[in-house]
Design an enzyme around this catalytic site. Structure first.
Site, PDB file in Angstrom:
ATOM      1  N   PHE A 101      -4.379  12.628  -3.126  1.00  0.00           N
ATOM      2  CA  PHE A 101      -3.062  13.160  -2.730  1.00  0.00           C
ATOM      3  C   PHE A 101      -1.943  12.194  -3.092  1.00  0.00           C
ATOM      4  O   PHE A 101      -2.187  11.016  -3.367  1.00  0.00           O
ATOM      5  CB  PHE A 101      -3.031  13.425  -1.211  1.00  0.00           C
ATOM      6  CG  PHE A 101      -3.314  12.194  -0.360  1.00  0.00           C
ATOM      7  CD1 PHE A 101      -2.353  11.195  -0.179  1.00  0.00           C
ATOM      8  CD2 PHE A 101      -4.547  12.037   0.268  1.00  0.00           C
ATOM      9  CE1 PHE A 101      -2.613  10.078   0.592  1.00  0.00           C
ATOM     10  CE2 PHE A 101      -4.821  10.911   1.048  1.00  0.00           C
ATOM     11  CZ  PHE A 101      -3.845   9.929   1.211  1.00  0.00           C
ATOM     12  N   VAL A 102      -0.720  12.726  -3.082  1.00  0.00           N
ATOM     13  CA  VAL A 102       0.510  11.930  -3.088  1.00  0.00           C
ATOM     14  C   VAL A 102       1.383  12.542  -2.009  1.00  0.00           C
ATOM     15  O   VAL A 102       1.549  13.766  -1.972  1.00  0.00           O
ATOM     16  CB  VAL A 102       1.241  11.967  -4.451  1.00  0.00           C
ATOM     17  CG1 VAL A 102       2.480  11.091  -4.399  1.00  0.00           C
ATOM     18  CG2 VAL A 102       0.319  11.517  -5.591  1.00  0.00           C
ATOM     19  N   MET A 144      -4.169  14.683   6.515  1.00  0.00           N
ATOM     20  CA  MET A 144      -2.781  15.082   6.220  1.00  0.00           C
ATOM     21  C   MET A 144      -1.966  15.352   7.496  1.00  0.00           C
ATOM     22  O   MET A 144      -0.749  15.439   7.434  1.00  0.00           O
ATOM     23  CB  MET A 144      -2.762  16.285   5.277  1.00  0.00           C
ATOM     24  CG  MET A 144      -3.361  17.540   5.839  1.00  0.00           C
ATOM     25  SD  MET A 144      -3.272  18.905   4.647  1.00  0.00           S
ATOM     26  CE  MET A 144      -4.731  18.648   3.654  1.00  0.00           C
ATOM     27  N   HIS A 161     -12.456   3.020   5.045  1.00  0.00           N
ATOM     28  CA  HIS A 161     -11.492   3.409   4.000  1.00  0.00           C
ATOM     29  C   HIS A 161     -10.692   4.636   4.418  1.00  0.00           C
ATOM     30  O   HIS A 161      -9.848   5.112   3.673  1.00  0.00           O
ATOM     31  CB  HIS A 161     -12.195   3.644   2.666  1.00  0.00           C
ATOM     32  CG  HIS A 161     -12.789   5.003   2.477  1.00  0.00           C
ATOM     33  ND1 HIS A 161     -13.638   5.598   3.393  1.00  0.00           N
ATOM     34  CD2 HIS A 161     -12.683   5.896   1.447  1.00  0.00           C
ATOM     35  CE1 HIS A 161     -14.014   6.784   2.939  1.00  0.00           C
ATOM     36  NE2 HIS A 161     -13.452   6.993   1.768  1.00  0.00           N
ATOM     37  N   GLY A 162     -10.971   5.163   5.599  1.00  0.00           N
ATOM     38  CA  GLY A 162     -10.255   6.333   6.094  1.00  0.00           C
ATOM     39  C   GLY A 162     -10.841   6.734   7.429  1.00  0.00           C
ATOM     40  O   GLY A 162     -11.487   5.929   8.110  1.00  0.00           O
ATOM     41  N   GLY A 209     -13.018   9.305   7.680  1.00  0.00           N
ATOM     42  CA  GLY A 209     -14.397   9.732   7.420  1.00  0.00           C
ATOM     43  C   GLY A 209     -14.592  11.201   7.754  1.00  0.00           C
ATOM     44  O   GLY A 209     -13.968  11.733   8.674  1.00  0.00           O
TER      45      GLY A 209
END
Length: 463
Positions: A225-226, A370, A391-392, A394
């Protein structure tokens, strides 16, 4: 004598009847197939007579290595005991991910391992898995999307800048970001990464240069994403030249595109041919860093990492130009990569597949979903996690389970509730597919300090 080179041709030259023949044929037929057979045989004779001269050569390096130091391909067995490991947030992690780590820890090359609280099962190493190895690199331990990374750019603009500019900011993301397999920028940008010698010296990379050039500044599909959002900085560093507060920011997530994918496929194939393993761990085939292929993969992997960074730099440059504003600071990190690092006083190869580097004082971004905040963090350098963090958030639901469980209507309700606007996106990336990021961050207090958050407001993904 036919036009196509055969093993018999090489044996007639004097090549031994061993694996060097197969390697030679594979390399030649892939990279030199348009050349005349006679000229290739002349070169092959030179290699046979003086293999030392061809060590490291793009086409002949592996053949020369086979002539100088023939290695028998043999089945590797797993150790009966595991290398030491730590698991953070064990109750949040599915059993399959744990068993994948346990198998990896039995590899003869395994030194140490760790599992992050966002972990879930993957191919080879689990996502959120960290593995230190002895002088060997596992292509699938790095992952297919080599150098997949986060990049957060903060502008010296208050968060209130977002108000009333929805249409303008959506238009910027729609026009200046590209996603998926086919979208590319009409006006291509050049970058110093394209002048790197690896693109000339490694035949595989030479063939991928055109694709890499076309895809610069683009993002992949899936969870890439951006997004525009609000960076809330609770703790600031002097070099940022910002006060604590809330600012407009851009966050991007993607990797090395087709370049990384092709590198991963090529060297995984070579690893599995040279390093046979029991079926349940065949994805963990490794390349010895003392070999031609090991060195070549290491160079290619590092190039893919540099290229991934170049892609993010180009994305942020284009957005800043469209905004007409200057970026004040950028915080960024890889989370699919391998590094040479010291582990218990010995240099090892530390694979982080879906894990953020978190050595002492190292900055990073751990995104949520998001509709959930991401966290700006500084590593504590905890050796138990091999200096790593999640890293996130999950995944809680697999992509297939998302499609069976959620609808577009469910996603729209969730987005509306959090005042987030989405361009593109698919059901398999529903915000509900992810674990609670606050819980995941809480479970790694020993690994990172939180310096701030990033809250998404306008999100662009692949359609």
């Amino acid at each position: 004598m036919g036009n196509k080179l055969s093993g018999r041709d090489l044996i007639q030259l004097g090549f031994p009847k061993n694996n060097a023949i197969n390697i030679a044929l594979g390399q030649i037929n892939r990279y030199r197939k348009k050349e005349k057979k006679a000229s290739i045989l002349t070169e092959a004779k030179e290699v046979l007579l003086a293999p030392e001269k061809f060590k490291g050569h793009g086409t002949w390096g592996k053949v020369a290595e086979g002539l100088i130091n023939p290695v028998q391909v043999r089945m590797h067995q797993l150790n009966t005991t595991r290398a030491p490991f730590s698991i953070f947030g064990e109750n949040e992690i599915d059993e399959q991910a744990k068993f994948q780590l346990y198998d990896a820890l039995k590899l003869p090359i395994a030194v140490s391992g760790a599992l992050m609280p966002d972990a879930h099962s993957g191919y080879g190493l689990p996502i959120g898995g960290v593995l230190a190895t002895d002088n060997a690199v596992i292509p699938y331990g790095v992952g297919v999307d080599i150098g997949c990374r986060m990049s957060l750019s903060v502008f010296d603009l208050p968060a209130s800048f977002l108000k009333g500019k929805d249409d303008q900011l959506k238009a910027i993301l729609s026009e200046h970001t590209k996603f998926g397999m086919t979208e590319t920028h009409k006006i291509k940008a050049d970058h110093e990464v394209f002048s790197r010698s690896e693109f000339k010296d490694i035949p595989l990379l030479k063939n991928l240069l055109g694709k890499a050039y076309k895809q610069l500044g683009t993002s992949g599909g899936g969870n890439h994403f951006v997004e525009f959002g609000i960076a809330k900085l609770d703790t600031v560093l002097p070099e940022w030249k910002l006060l604590p507060g809330e600012y407009l920011a851009v966050l991007s997530h993607s990797g090395s595109r087709g370049l990384g994918t092709n590198i991963a496929k090529h060297y995984t194939y070579l690893a599995t041919k040279q390093c046979p393993l029991p079926k349940q761990v065949q994805h963990l085939a490794w390349l010895d860093l003392n070999t031609h292929d090991g060195q070549e993969y290491w160079m290619a992997m590092n190039l893919a990492g540099e290229y991934a960074k170049a892609c993010h730099d180009d994305i942020h440059r284009r957005i800043a130009k469209a905004l007409g504003k200057r970026i004040v600071t950028t915080i960024e990190n890889h989370h699919n990569f391998a590094w040479k690092e010291m582990v218990n006083g010995k240099e090892c190869i530390v694979h982080r597949k879906g894990a953020t580097p978190a050595s002492e004082g190292q900055l990073g971004i751990i995104p949520g979903s998001m509709t959930a905040p991401g966290f700006i963090v500084m590593g504590k350098g905890n050796p138990e996690s091999l200096n790593s963090a999640s890293h996130g958030a999950g995944r809680l639901f697999s992509r297939a389970k998302c499609k069976a469980t959620f609808t577009q209507s469910d996603i729209k309700k969730e987005l509306k509730k959090h005042e987030v606007q989405l361009i593109g996106g698919n059901i398999d990336e529903a915000p509900m597919a992810y674990k609670n990021i606050n819980t995941v961050i809480e479970l790694q207090k020993e690994l990172v300090n939180v310096m701030g958050t990033f809250t998404p407001k306008i999100v662009r993904m692949d359609k």
